[in-house]
Design a protein around this motif. Structure first.
Motif, PDB file in Angstrom:
ATOM      1  N   LYS A   8       0.760  -1.152   0.097  1.00 40.74           N
ATOM      2  CA  LYS A   8      -0.031   0.043   0.215  1.00 40.74           C
ATOM      3  C   LYS A   8       0.760   1.188  -0.202  1.00 40.74           C
ATOM      4  O   LYS A   8       0.877   1.817   0.924  1.00 40.74           O
ATOM      5  CB  LYS A   8      -0.910   0.119   1.181  1.00 40.74           C
ATOM      6  CG  LYS A   8      -1.930  -1.167   1.317  1.00 40.74           C
ATOM      7  CD  LYS A   8      -2.842  -1.089   2.563  1.00 40.74           C
ATOM      8  CE  LYS A   8      -4.009  -2.449   2.381  1.00 40.74           C
ATOM      9  NZ  LYS A   8      -4.772  -2.266   3.526  1.00 40.74           N
ATOM     10  N   PRO A   9       1.500   1.372  -1.116  1.00 42.41           N
ATOM     11  CA  PRO A   9       2.432   2.543  -1.117  1.00 42.41           C
ATOM     12  C   PRO A   9       2.011   3.939  -0.987  1.00 42.41           C
ATOM     13  O   PRO A   9       2.774   5.112  -0.903  1.00 42.41           O
ATOM     14  CB  PRO A   9       3.119   2.589  -2.604  1.00 42.41           C
ATOM     15  CG  PRO A   9       2.010   1.648  -3.346  1.00 42.41           C
ATOM     16  CD  PRO A   9       1.272   0.555  -2.292  1.00 42.41           C
ATOM     17  N   ARG A  10       0.781   4.083  -1.252  1.00 40.35           N
ATOM     18  CA  ARG A  10       0.117   5.683  -1.047  1.00 40.35           C
ATOM     19  C   ARG A  10      -0.162   5.682   0.656  1.00 40.35           C
ATOM     20  O   ARG A  10      -0.568   6.738   0.966  1.00 40.35           O
ATOM     21  CB  ARG A  10      -0.893   5.666  -1.618  1.00 40.35           C
ATOM     22  CG  ARG A  10      -0.943   5.752  -3.263  1.00 40.35           C
ATOM     23  CD  ARG A  10      -2.320   5.874  -4.051  1.00 40.35           C
ATOM     24  NE  ARG A  10      -1.815   6.093  -5.520  1.00 40.35           N
ATOM     25  CZ  ARG A  10      -2.790   6.384  -6.382  1.00 40.35           C
ATOM     26  NH1 ARG A  10      -3.918   6.753  -5.937  1.00 40.35           N
ATOM     27  NH2 ARG A  10      -2.296   6.390  -7.509  1.00 40.35           N
ATOM     28  N   GLY A  11       0.154   4.719   1.279  1.00 39.83           N
ATOM     29  CA  GLY A  11      -0.447   4.692   2.785  1.00 39.83           C
ATOM     30  C   GLY A  11      -1.777   4.497   3.047  1.00 39.83           C
ATOM     31  O   GLY A  11      -2.684   4.481   2.174  1.00 39.83           O
ATOM     32  N   PHE A  12      -2.168   4.203   4.195  1.00 37.01           N
ATOM     33  CA  PHE A  12      -3.457   4.122   4.552  1.00 37.01           C
ATOM     34  C   PHE A  12      -3.876   4.381   6.193  1.00 37.01           C
ATOM     35  O   PHE A  12      -2.706   4.662   6.903  1.00 37.01           O
ATOM     36  CB  PHE A  12      -3.820   2.545   4.464  1.00 37.01           C
ATOM     37  CG  PHE A  12      -3.032   1.409   5.132  1.00 37.01           C
ATOM     38  CD1 PHE A  12      -3.490   0.797   6.339  1.00 37.01           C
ATOM     39  CD2 PHE A  12      -1.618   1.167   4.731  1.00 37.01           C
ATOM     40  CE1 PHE A  12      -2.838   0.045   6.898  1.00 37.01           C
ATOM     41  CE2 PHE A  12      -1.014   0.288   5.436  1.00 37.01           C
ATOM     42  CZ  PHE A  12      -1.373  -0.263   6.630  1.00 37.01           C
ATOM     43  N   LEU A  13      -4.864   4.263   6.625  1.00 32.30           N
ATOM     44  CA  LEU A  13      -5.231   4.393   7.872  1.00 32.30           C
ATOM     45  C   LEU A  13      -5.992   3.137   8.604  1.00 32.30           C
ATOM     46  O   LEU A  13      -6.604   2.315   8.070  1.00 32.30           O
ATOM     47  CB  LEU A  13      -6.400   5.611   8.053  1.00 32.30           C
ATOM     48  CG  LEU A  13      -6.029   7.040   7.432  1.00 32.30           C
ATOM     49  CD1 LEU A  13      -7.251   8.028   7.529  1.00 32.30           C
ATOM     50  CD2 LEU A  13      -5.022   7.503   8.592  1.00 32.30           C
ATOM     51  N   ALA A  14      -5.534   2.985   9.779  1.00 30.78           N
ATOM     52  CA  ALA A  14      -6.106   2.023  10.528  1.00 30.78           C
ATOM     53  C   ALA A  14      -6.456   2.510  11.962  1.00 30.78           C
ATOM     54  O   ALA A  14      -6.161   3.738  12.388  1.00 30.78           O
ATOM     55  CB  ALA A  14      -4.877   0.840  10.748  1.00 30.78           C
ATOM     56  N   PRO A  15      -7.473   1.804  12.595  1.00 29.62           N
ATOM     57  CA  PRO A  15      -7.820   2.248  14.017  1.00 29.62           C
ATOM     58  C   PRO A  15      -6.551   2.396  14.757  1.00 29.62           C
ATOM     59  O   PRO A  15      -5.822   1.400  15.078  1.00 29.62           O
ATOM     60  CB  PRO A  15      -8.740   1.011  14.540  1.00 29.62           C
ATOM     61  CG  PRO A  15      -9.378   0.462  13.208  1.00 29.62           C
ATOM     62  CD  PRO A  15      -8.372   0.587  12.129  1.00 29.62           C
ATOM     63  N   ALA A  16      -6.708   3.475  15.837  1.00 25.57           N
ATOM     64  CA  ALA A  16      -5.740   3.594  16.720  1.00 25.57           C
ATOM     65  C   ALA A  16      -5.502   2.199  17.698  1.00 25.57           C
ATOM     66  O   ALA A  16      -6.556   1.538  18.011  1.00 25.57           O
ATOM     67  CB  ALA A  16      -5.966   4.729  17.681  1.00 25.57           C
ATOM     68  N   ASN A  17      -4.406   1.853  18.157  1.00 28.19           N
ATOM     69  CA  ASN A  17      -4.266   0.878  19.126  1.00 28.19           C
ATOM     70  C   ASN A  17      -4.351  -0.469  18.469  1.00 28.19           C
ATOM     71  O   ASN A  17      -4.423  -1.463  18.993  1.00 28.19           O
ATOM     72  CB  ASN A  17      -4.972   0.960  20.484  1.00 28.19           C
ATOM     73  CG  ASN A  17      -4.690   2.185  21.220  1.00 28.19           C
ATOM     74  OD1 ASN A  17      -3.528   2.578  21.226  1.00 28.19           O
ATOM     75  ND2 ASN A  17      -5.758   2.494  21.893  1.00 28.19           N
ATOM     76  N   LEU A  18      -4.054  -0.600  16.879  1.00 20.44           N
ATOM     77  CA  LEU A  18      -4.092  -1.777  16.287  1.00 20.44           C
ATOM     78  C   LEU A  18      -2.943  -1.721  15.213  1.00 20.44           C
ATOM     79  O   LEU A  18      -2.737  -0.742  14.625  1.00 20.44           O
ATOM     80  CB  LEU A  18      -5.436  -1.902  15.592  1.00 20.44           C
ATOM     81  CG  LEU A  18      -5.798  -3.274  14.622  1.00 20.44           C
ATOM     82  CD1 LEU A  18      -7.040  -3.582  14.554  1.00 20.44           C
ATOM     83  CD2 LEU A  18      -5.339  -2.786  13.164  1.00 20.44           C
TER      84      LEU A  18
END
Length: 275
Positions: A126-136
């Motif tokens: 995922k070279p463009r970056g991504f978001l994930a929930p905090a504390n995971l």
């Protein structure tokens, strides 16, 4: 500026979930006591921190050279843990990196309307970056299962609280564990769950299923058939909504509702005659 190393050593942060990411483990040296010394590289600098205990020596040595994160070590006895003692946890995907610049700590609303803080990550897939929930910490290829839980309120009697106390668990912990067992949930490291649900083991899953059958099995239904009916009803409702919108468009274009209804009646009569 926030100093994560200082936070790991500061008593007031004990209750907080403090993690230090993008750390490379360079060496593990057993100490003269039960703790070891971890040599790490962080932001181009080499430092040493106290490891979380002798039991983790072998595991930590296997992780030398890997990138991961430090998390506060938890005491498993009455002995006080040294200030700043940490565990090193390698990323399952070694290309994974935290990217604070992508963080959205204002939060986003999930499908249930809850505000969820999200933090930024990057990995090769995922070279463009991504978001994930905090504390995971995401798993392989940055994968994770989002939190899709629904909130319910359950009142519990003191007898249940007493049973939970007997096993030194809170009612929330016991209910959380039972839900994971009955649902047969496996929280795999390769694709971690944001809702933190997981099973206590295969025996627990089997006993939970047996309990459900014993208590409510006489009312068991075909869930697949019920879900198929729900999907069909939802699709039919979408068609009804589309038809209502078409009627509005027809009227907006200068037509009258009766004209469109008459056309539909003729179509229905033609279909009935052909059958």
């Amino acid at each position: 500026m926030f100093d994560a190393f200082a936070a790991l050593e500061t008593p007031k942060y004990v209750a907080m979930h403090v993690e230090l990411h993008n750390v490379r483990l360079l060496d593990v040296v057993p100490g003269t006591d039960i703790y070891q010394t971890l040599t790490i590289e962080y932001q181009g600098e080499t430092r040493t921190v106290v490891g979380g205990g002798q039991w983790s020596d072998e595991r930590s040595r296997r992780d030398v050279g890997k990138v991961g994160y430090l998390v506060r070590a938890a005491s498993i006895s009455t002995a006080a843990m040294p200030a700043g003692a940490c565990y090193f946890r390698p990323y399952l995907d070694q290309s994974l990196r935290r990217v604070p610049e992508l963080d959205d700590l204002r939060g986003r609303r999930d499908p249930n309307g809850r505000v969820v803080e999200t933090v930024g990550w990057w990995c090769e897939s995922k070279p463009r970056g991504f978001l994930a929930p905090a504390n995971l910490v995401p798993g392989e290829n940055g994968r994770f299962i989002p939190d899709e839980t629904i909130a319910i309120t359950v009142r519990i009697p003191p007898e249940f609280v007493r049973e939970c106390r007997a096993v030194q668990r809170s009612p929330e912990e016991v209910l959380h564990g039972f839900v994971g067992d009955l649902a047969g949930i496996s929280n795999y490291v390769s694709k971690p769950r944001a809702d933190k649900f997981g099973s206590n083991g295969s025996d627990e899953r089997r006993y939970a299923e047996q309990w459900l059958d014993r208590a409510y099995g006489m009312d068991r239904a075909d869930v697949d058939a019920l879900e198929a009916d729900d999907a069909e009803r939802a699709e039919r409702q979408c068609d009804y909504d589309d038809l209502a919108a078409l009627l509005d468009d027809y009227v907006s274009a200068g037509g009258t509702p009766s004209e469109l209804l008459n056309a539909v009646e003729r179509l229905v009569a033609s279909r009935a005659h052909s059958e």
